[in-house]
Motif scaffolding. Sequence first.
Motif, PDB file in Angstrom:
ATOM      1  N   ASP A   1      33.722  41.868  35.947  1.00  0.00           N
ATOM      2  CA  ASP A   1      33.497  43.264  36.239  1.00  0.00           C
ATOM      3  C   ASP A   1      32.652  43.392  37.495  1.00  0.00           C
ATOM      4  N   CYS A   2      32.810  44.497  38.161  1.00  0.00           N
ATOM      5  CA  CYS A   2      32.005  44.768  39.345  1.00  0.00           C
ATOM      6  C   CYS A   2      31.836  46.282  39.479  1.00  0.00           C
ATOM      7  N   GLY A   3      30.934  46.652  40.316  1.00  0.00           N
ATOM      8  CA  GLY A   3      30.691  48.062  40.566  1.00  0.00           C
ATOM      9  C   GLY A   3      30.160  48.255  41.958  1.00  0.00           C
ATOM     10  N   TRP A   4      30.167  49.465  42.429  1.00  0.00           N
ATOM     11  CA  TRP A   4      29.658  49.756  43.758  1.00  0.00           C
ATOM     12  C   TRP A   4      29.197  51.193  43.816  1.00  0.00           C
ATOM     13  N   SER A   5      28.442  51.478  44.828  1.00  0.00           N
ATOM     14  CA  SER A   5      27.955  52.826  45.057  1.00  0.00           C
ATOM     15  C   SER A   5      27.881  53.041  46.558  1.00  0.00           C
ATOM     16  N   SER A   6      28.196  54.233  46.986  1.00  0.00           N
ATOM     17  CA  SER A   6      28.135  54.562  48.400  1.00  0.00           C
ATOM     18  C   SER A   6      27.199  55.747  48.573  1.00  0.00           C
ATOM     19  N   ILE A   7      26.137  55.542  49.300  1.00  0.00           N
ATOM     20  CA  ILE A   7      25.171  56.603  49.542  1.00  0.00           C
ATOM     21  C   ILE A   7      25.175  56.892  51.042  1.00  0.00           C
ATOM     22  N   VAL A  22      36.438  48.448  49.353  1.00  0.00           N
ATOM     23  CA  VAL A  22      37.628  48.221  48.534  1.00  0.00           C
ATOM     24  C   VAL A  22      37.358  47.032  47.619  1.00  0.00           C
ATOM     25  N   VAL A  23      37.738  47.167  46.374  1.00  0.00           N
ATOM     26  CA  VAL A  23      37.715  46.075  45.418  1.00  0.00           C
ATOM     27  C   VAL A  23      39.043  46.160  44.677  1.00  0.00           C
ATOM     28  N   CYS A  24      39.813  45.096  44.724  1.00  0.00           N
ATOM     29  CA  CYS A  24      41.086  45.117  44.009  1.00  0.00           C
ATOM     30  C   CYS A  24      41.357  43.755  43.384  1.00  0.00           C
ATOM     31  N   ARG A  25      42.082  43.812  42.298  1.00  0.00           N
ATOM     32  CA  ARG A  25      42.463  42.598  41.580  1.00  0.00           C
ATOM     33  C   ARG A  25      43.971  42.595  41.425  1.00  0.00           C
ATOM     34  N   CYS A  26      44.530  41.408  41.561  1.00  0.00           N
ATOM     35  CA  CYS A  26      45.979  41.280  41.413  1.00  0.00           C
ATOM     36  C   CYS A  26      46.294  39.846  41.004  1.00  0.00           C
ATOM     37  N   ASN A  27      46.983  39.691  39.916  1.00  0.00           N
ATOM     38  CA  ASN A  27      47.405  38.369  39.442  1.00  0.00           C
ATOM     39  C   ASN A  27      46.260  37.361  39.379  1.00  0.00           C
ATOM     40  N   GLY A  28      45.124  37.798  38.878  1.00  0.00           N
ATOM     41  CA  GLY A  28      43.995  36.894  38.695  1.00  0.00           C
ATOM     42  C   GLY A  28      43.125  36.675  39.917  1.00  0.00           C
ATOM     43  N   ALA A  29      43.459  37.262  41.037  1.00  0.00           N
ATOM     44  CA  ALA A  29      42.657  37.125  42.259  1.00  0.00           C
ATOM     45  C   ALA A  29      41.923  38.438  42.519  1.00  0.00           C
TER      46      ALA A  29
END
Length: 95
Positions: A1-7, A22-29
């Motif tokens: 899991d991950c999270g982010w915030s933009s201030i 950008v944070v994306c996951r696809c096929n285990g990557a």
Amino acid sequence: DCGWSSIPHPAKVDRGGEDAHVVCRCNGATFSAVLDGVGGWAELGIDPALYARTLASRLAHEFAQMATKEGKREAWRDDRPLLTILQKAFCHMEE
């Protein structure tokens, strides 16, 4: 899991700031990137927020393409797959 915030900077809050991520996951990557919109570009008629956000979207798309089964075969032959993702995303920005 991950999270982010933009201030965003207080002077840029009304536009949501000029940066993107950008944070994306696809096929285990997992792919993550932070894009710093350069405010000085506005003097050249370029919206730094739009540029950073569009590039973030293109990066996610190119990552997803590379994370497919066919893309993985190509990535294994690539010495620098992250650079390739960035180059492809940038080239599509000019379309």
